[in-house]
Each structure stands twice: as structure tokens, then as C-alpha cells.
Design a protein around this motif. Structure first.
Motif: not given
Length: 279
Positions: A205, A244-245, A248-249, A269, A273
């Protein structure tokens, strides 16, 4: 956040999938699988139907320790396939995985839409001017050394700081030349240990500070199968978990061998969200 591919604006606010099509005999996972027109067309059709926005075509394996391929051999492998795919799939958004400007130029002339350069223009200094001339999106990856030497280049003062500095310099150079559509790829597996790869994913991120689309390419890589004590063939479940991680980042593009499963990640995802398309 959009990029312009042959006049089509592609919105990357909702993450997109880039399907990998290697036409090399020695790629770490799919080397030698796609070596004739029939198998190449079938795999491309499959990935497009499963939801790939981009197809990333490579003719030079960049796995650690890969053999050097001459420019003539790379061009002989890739150019006929570019012509084949753009003829059979006129709407294809074809990415060319190369660090050589002449290969990039010839493939763009034949209908490719963007360039994916593992060296970010550091191996072939004519690459950035080639991107400017053709006005195409440019994926720049972080790597030290070459595919032949990169696994001896894993020393960093501070991993994330060093990589972000690398991109700030590369992006500044590209911007100064007039390159507008830039995508950054942190380079999982390139000049990084397994532990460094996981640190990079954990802090992915931070790359949002560049205000550029982020490409994540962890598909079936050794950071997965070595951790799980298996092999690339059995690393799909691990790939899905890390994809998926990555989403999310902040990843905007997932570069994958398995399109269907990656598309499902994006769908989940999106619902997680409550994604609303930009107007």
C-alpha cells in the motif's frame, strides 16, 4: 485512474486482470506449453473469455538464471504471434513483455497496445524514447541486475525506501520525456529473497504514494511454493490467497497464469468494498 490503450480508456479503479502468455521453452511454470498456433490461440481465447483485460506476451524468460536469448531469436519468436493474435482477436489489448526497444517497436507496429519492461528502461536506453514515440502505456518494474544476476543482488539499505526511490527516479525520467501512462510493478521475485517478497507484499500500500497504477505479479512464484513446500504446479491456491491480499493493499492489475480464479478474486473484492464505478 485510467490508461489509454489504442484509443480505449481503461479504468483501473476497479482492478483488472493481465493473463500471462509465455511462448518460451524455459519459463518457470508454463515453459513449452504454448509452442504452436493452435495452443496459443486456444489459451488466448480461454483467458479472454474468462475475463482478462490484458494479455501479456513474452518470448524471453526472466526467471532467475534464465539463459540469454538473442534479440533476433526473441523477435522471431514473438512477432509472428503478435500478428496472429491481433488478426484473430482484433479487440485484444496486447502487452509485450520485453526490455528491448527494437522488439517493443516492432510489436507495437504490429498492433500491440502497451509495453511491460522488467528493467524500467535501464537495460536498453532507447526504450523510453520508443514509448514516447508510440504514445503507449508503459509498465516499469523494479529489478536490480539482470535475470542472470538478480538473485545475487538482494542487498538493500531499506527495502521499501530503496524501491520507492528507484521508482521516483524512473518515473521522473519518464515524465520528463513525455510518458504519461505509467504503471509500476514492484517486481516480486526479482532481486528479492522470499522474506523480502513478503515484506514487499505486506507494505504494498505504500506504493500508492506514487499516485500511479500498481501491478502485482505473484502468480505461482517461489515465494508461494517454497513457503508451502510444494511446487509451481500446486501453487494456485496460494496464488489466489496472495492475490486477494495484493488487492487489499491497492493493486490495480493482477498479472496471472490463471485468469478465472483471479477474476473471482476481483469480484469478491468488489463486493467486499461495495465498489461503485466512477462517473
Amino acid at each position: 485512474m485510467t490508461i489509454n490503450c489504442k484509443g480505449e480508456l481503461i479504468d483501473l479503479n476497479l482492478p483488472k486482470i493481465m493473463g500471462i502468455l509465455n511462448i518460451t521453452p524455459d519459463s518457470f511454470f508454463d515453459g513449452g506449453k504454448y509452442k504452436d498456433e493452435k495452443s496459443i490461440l486456444l489459451q488466448t481465447k480461454k483467458m479472454l473469455e474468462e475475463g482478462a483485460t490484458f494479455i501479456d506476451l513474452g518470448a524471453y524468460s526472466s526467471r532467475p538464471g534464465a539463459e540469454v536469448v538473442s534479440e533476433e531469436e526473441e523477435l522471431a519468436r514473438i512477432l509472428p504471434i503478435v500478428e496472429l493474435l491481433t488478426r484473430e482477436f482484433p479487440q485484444i489489448v496486447l502487452s509485450i513483455d520485453t526490455f528491448r526497444s527494437n522488439i517493443a517497436s516492432k510489436c507495437l507496429e504490429a498492433g500491440a497496445a502497451l509495453i511491460n519492461d522488467i528493467s524500467a528502461g535501464r537495460i536498453d536506453h532507447k526504450m523510453l524514447p520508443t514509448i514516447v514515440k508510440n504514445r503507449v502505456p508503459y509498465i516499469m518494474m523494479h529489478m536490480k541486475g539482470t535475470p542472470q544476476t538478480m538473485q545475487q543482488e538482494t542487498n538493500y539499505k531499506e527495502l521499501l525506501t530503496d524501491i520507492l526511490y528507484y521508482f521516483s527516479e524512473r518515473v521522473s525520467t519518464a515524465r520528463a520525456l513525455g510518458i504519461h501512462d505509467i504503471i509500476v510493478d514492484p517486481g516480486f521475485g526479482f532481486a528479492k529473497t522470499k522474506e523480502q517478497n513478503f515484506e514487499l507484499l505486506q507494505k504494498l500500500d505504500l506504493f500508492q504514494s506514487l499516485n500511479l497504477p500498481i501491478l502485482a505479479g505473484v502468480s505461482r512464484k517461489s515465494m508461494i511454493y517454497k513457503t508451502l513446500e510444494t511446487n509451481a504446479e500446486n501453487a494456485l491456491n496460494g496464488t489466489t490467497a496472495l492475490n486477494m491480499i495484493a488487492l487489499s493493499k491497492g493493486a490495480n492489475i493482477l498479472r496471472v497464469h490463471d485468469v478465472k480464479e483471479a477474476v473471482e478474486c476481483v469480484k469478491l473484492y468488489k463486493n467486499l468494498n461495495n465498489y461503485v464505478p466512477s462517473s
